[in-house]
Design an enzyme around this catalytic site. Structure first.
Site, PDB file in Angstrom:
ATOM      1  N   MET A   1      33.796  45.101  43.432  1.00 42.89           N
ATOM      2  CA  MET A   1      34.594  44.991  42.321  1.00 42.89           C
ATOM      3  C   MET A   1      34.162  44.414  40.979  1.00 42.89           C
ATOM      4  O   MET A   1      33.350  43.357  41.111  1.00 42.89           O
ATOM      5  CB  MET A   1      35.606  43.946  43.163  1.00 42.89           C
ATOM      6  CG  MET A   1      36.543  44.122  44.263  1.00 42.89           C
ATOM      7  SD  MET A   1      37.513  45.821  43.687  1.00 42.89           S
ATOM      8  CE  MET A   1      38.268  45.581  42.291  1.00 42.89           C
TER       9      MET A   1
ATOM     10  N   HIS B   1      41.677  51.762  49.370  1.00 38.32           N
ATOM     11  CA  HIS B   1      41.191  50.559  49.132  1.00 38.32           C
ATOM     12  C   HIS B   1      42.409  49.312  49.565  1.00 38.32           C
ATOM     13  O   HIS B   1      43.478  49.242  48.706  1.00 38.32           O
ATOM     14  CB  HIS B   1      40.893  50.438  47.448  1.00 38.32           C
ATOM     15  CG  HIS B   1      40.322  48.836  46.977  1.00 38.32           C
ATOM     16  ND1 HIS B   1      40.179  48.794  45.718  1.00 38.32           N
ATOM     17  CD2 HIS B   1      40.030  47.761  47.860  1.00 38.32           C
ATOM     18  CE1 HIS B   1      39.931  47.548  45.945  1.00 38.32           C
ATOM     19  NE2 HIS B   1      39.668  46.897  46.914  1.00 38.32           N
TER      20      HIS B   1
ATOM     21  N   ASP C   1      45.157  52.424  45.994  1.00 39.54           N
ATOM     22  CA  ASP C   1      45.075  50.957  45.767  1.00 39.54           C
ATOM     23  C   ASP C   1      46.413  50.405  46.674  1.00 39.54           C
ATOM     24  O   ASP C   1      47.596  50.386  46.245  1.00 39.54           O
ATOM     25  CB  ASP C   1      45.150  50.097  44.429  1.00 39.54           C
ATOM     26  CG  ASP C   1      43.789  50.521  43.877  1.00 39.54           C
ATOM     27  OD1 ASP C   1      42.624  50.107  44.697  1.00 39.54           O
ATOM     28  OD2 ASP C   1      43.549  51.023  42.940  1.00 39.54           O
TER      29      ASP C   1
ATOM     30  N   MET D   1      48.171  46.850  47.682  1.00 40.89           N
ATOM     31  CA  MET D   1      48.132  45.353  47.520  1.00 40.89           C
ATOM     32  C   MET D   1      49.272  44.907  48.262  1.00 40.89           C
ATOM     33  O   MET D   1      50.555  45.392  48.226  1.00 40.89           O
ATOM     34  CB  MET D   1      48.240  45.089  46.128  1.00 40.89           C
ATOM     35  CG  MET D   1      46.979  45.767  45.412  1.00 40.89           C
ATOM     36  SD  MET D   1      47.428  45.524  43.483  1.00 40.89           S
ATOM     37  CE  MET D   1      46.063  46.387  42.879  1.00 40.89           C
TER      38      MET D   1
ATOM     39  N   MET E   1      43.722  45.893  49.784  1.00 39.36           N
ATOM     40  CA  MET E   1      43.727  44.692  49.421  1.00 39.36           C
ATOM     41  C   MET E   1      44.482  43.792  49.830  1.00 39.36           C
ATOM     42  O   MET E   1      45.761  43.313  49.152  1.00 39.36           O
ATOM     43  CB  MET E   1      43.758  44.457  47.759  1.00 39.36           C
ATOM     44  CG  MET E   1      42.579  45.221  46.923  1.00 39.36           C
ATOM     45  SD  MET E   1      42.870  45.486  45.131  1.00 39.36           S
ATOM     46  CE  MET E   1      43.549  47.364  45.740  1.00 39.36           C
TER      47      MET E   1
ATOM     48  N   SER F   1      42.242  56.193  39.972  1.00 40.37           N
ATOM     49  CA  SER F   1      43.116  55.290  40.674  1.00 40.37           C
ATOM     50  C   SER F   1      44.548  55.625  40.544  1.00 40.37           C
ATOM     51  O   SER F   1      44.837  55.372  39.344  1.00 40.37           O
ATOM     52  CB  SER F   1      42.797  53.751  40.170  1.00 40.37           C
ATOM     53  OG  SER F   1      43.723  52.941  41.076  1.00 40.37           O
TER      54      SER F   1
ATOM     55  N   ASP G   1      34.636  49.500  40.864  1.00 40.67           N
ATOM     56  CA  ASP G   1      36.164  49.510  41.031  1.00 40.67           C
ATOM     57  C   ASP G   1      36.668  48.340  39.712  1.00 40.67           C
ATOM     58  O   ASP G   1      36.275  47.369  40.002  1.00 40.67           O
ATOM     59  CB  ASP G   1      36.679  49.518  42.167  1.00 40.67           C
ATOM     60  CG  ASP G   1      38.303  49.475  42.109  1.00 40.67           C
ATOM     61  OD1 ASP G   1      38.765  49.984  41.002  1.00 40.67           O
ATOM     62  OD2 ASP G   1      38.872  49.239  43.169  1.00 40.67           O
TER      63      ASP G   1
ATOM     64  N   HIS H   1      41.828  57.315  44.654  1.00 44.42           N
ATOM     65  CA  HIS H   1      41.479  56.185  44.948  1.00 44.42           C
ATOM     66  C   HIS H   1      42.645  55.248  44.929  1.00 44.42           C
ATOM     67  O   HIS H   1      43.645  55.633  44.127  1.00 44.42           O
ATOM     68  CB  HIS H   1      40.767  55.445  43.889  1.00 44.42           C
ATOM     69  CG  HIS H   1      40.264  54.134  44.125  1.00 44.42           C
ATOM     70  ND1 HIS H   1      39.393  53.624  45.274  1.00 44.42           N
ATOM     71  CD2 HIS H   1      41.001  53.007  43.760  1.00 44.42           C
ATOM     72  CE1 HIS H   1      39.252  52.435  45.243  1.00 44.42           C
ATOM     73  NE2 HIS H   1      40.235  51.942  44.643  1.00 44.42           N
TER      74      HIS H   1
END
Ligand code: DX5
Ligand code: ZN
Length: 215
Positions: A136, A65, A34, A36, A67, A7, A174, A32
């Protein structure tokens, strides 16, 4: 051997190219990434320009990913930023089936992430359409959190459901993953392991990746 997806959230953002090159040269399989929004999760990370910058240097697929709330608005933008796989949250999508179709139509692999409180069974109607399920094992929002033990049971449920539905989706875990829980995660059904803190807090991140590959 499991797929390893370091990540980038735990990378050194002031030396991002160096850390991208480290992942390129390592035994890692995917990046990966992330994203957000400070709404779906209590934290902000980074967005499209940083994803594009990672993609410019990465020689491995970007596993993005999201979020974020209402992820449908950004499907095309993340495809253009270089995502190979786009994962949205079950809890953030009112019309999840439509979102999965939109990701496929845009030319990406489609993933759905489930929070710790969401049962695997909630994916029964879409599992056959998915390329990836992201389980998750912490509440999303931050790197370096404590792994939730109930994840093993959920992975076993999901593996069974995958057989029943004839799905060939990969199962990815994850949050709080490291070499102490990785082998049990793989035994329980995980095909892919995300690791942020474990990799980047190690004095030798590349060796940390190699050790996860060999659990
Ligand atoms: C958490 C993110 C994770 C995070 C994992 O909200 O989705 O990908 O970076 O980090 P570690 O491995 O540090 O728990
Ligand atoms: Zn993630």
């Amino acid at each position: 051997m499991p797929i390893i997806a370091p990540s980038v959230l735990s990378a050194d953002f002031a030396n991002l190219q160096r850390d991208v090159e480290m992942i390129n040269q390592s035994e890692a399989d995917w990046f990966h990434v992330d994203i957000m929004d400070g709404v779906f999760v209590p934290n902000l990370s980074f967005g499209l320009p940083v994803t594009k910058a990672i993609h410019r240097h990465a020689i491995k697929p970007l596993d993005v990913h999201l979020m974020i709330v209402d992820p449908d608005r950004y499907v095309g933008a993340f495809r253009d930023a270089g995502a190979s796989m786009l994962t949205v949250h079950f809890e953030a999508c009112t019309h999840l089936h439509r979102t999965i179709e939109a990701i496929h139509t845009a030319g990406m692999k489609a993933g759905v992430a489930i929070n710790p409180h969401t049962p695997a069974a909630f994916l029964s109607e879409v599992l056959a359409d998915l390329d990836l399920v992201l389980v998750m094992s912490v509440n999303p929002g931050f790197g370096g959190q404590q792994f939730i033990e109930h994840t093993y049971t959920k992975l076993m449920d999901l593996k069974r459901l995958r057989e029943v539905t004839g799905s060939d989706a990969l199962i990815e875990v994850d949050g709080g993953v490291n070499t102490s829980n990785a082998s049990r995660l793989v035994e329980s059904g995980a095909d892919a392991l995300v690791a942020g803190n474990f990799v980047f807090s190690s004095p030798d991140p590349s060796a940390a990746i190699a050790s996860m590959k060999r659990v």
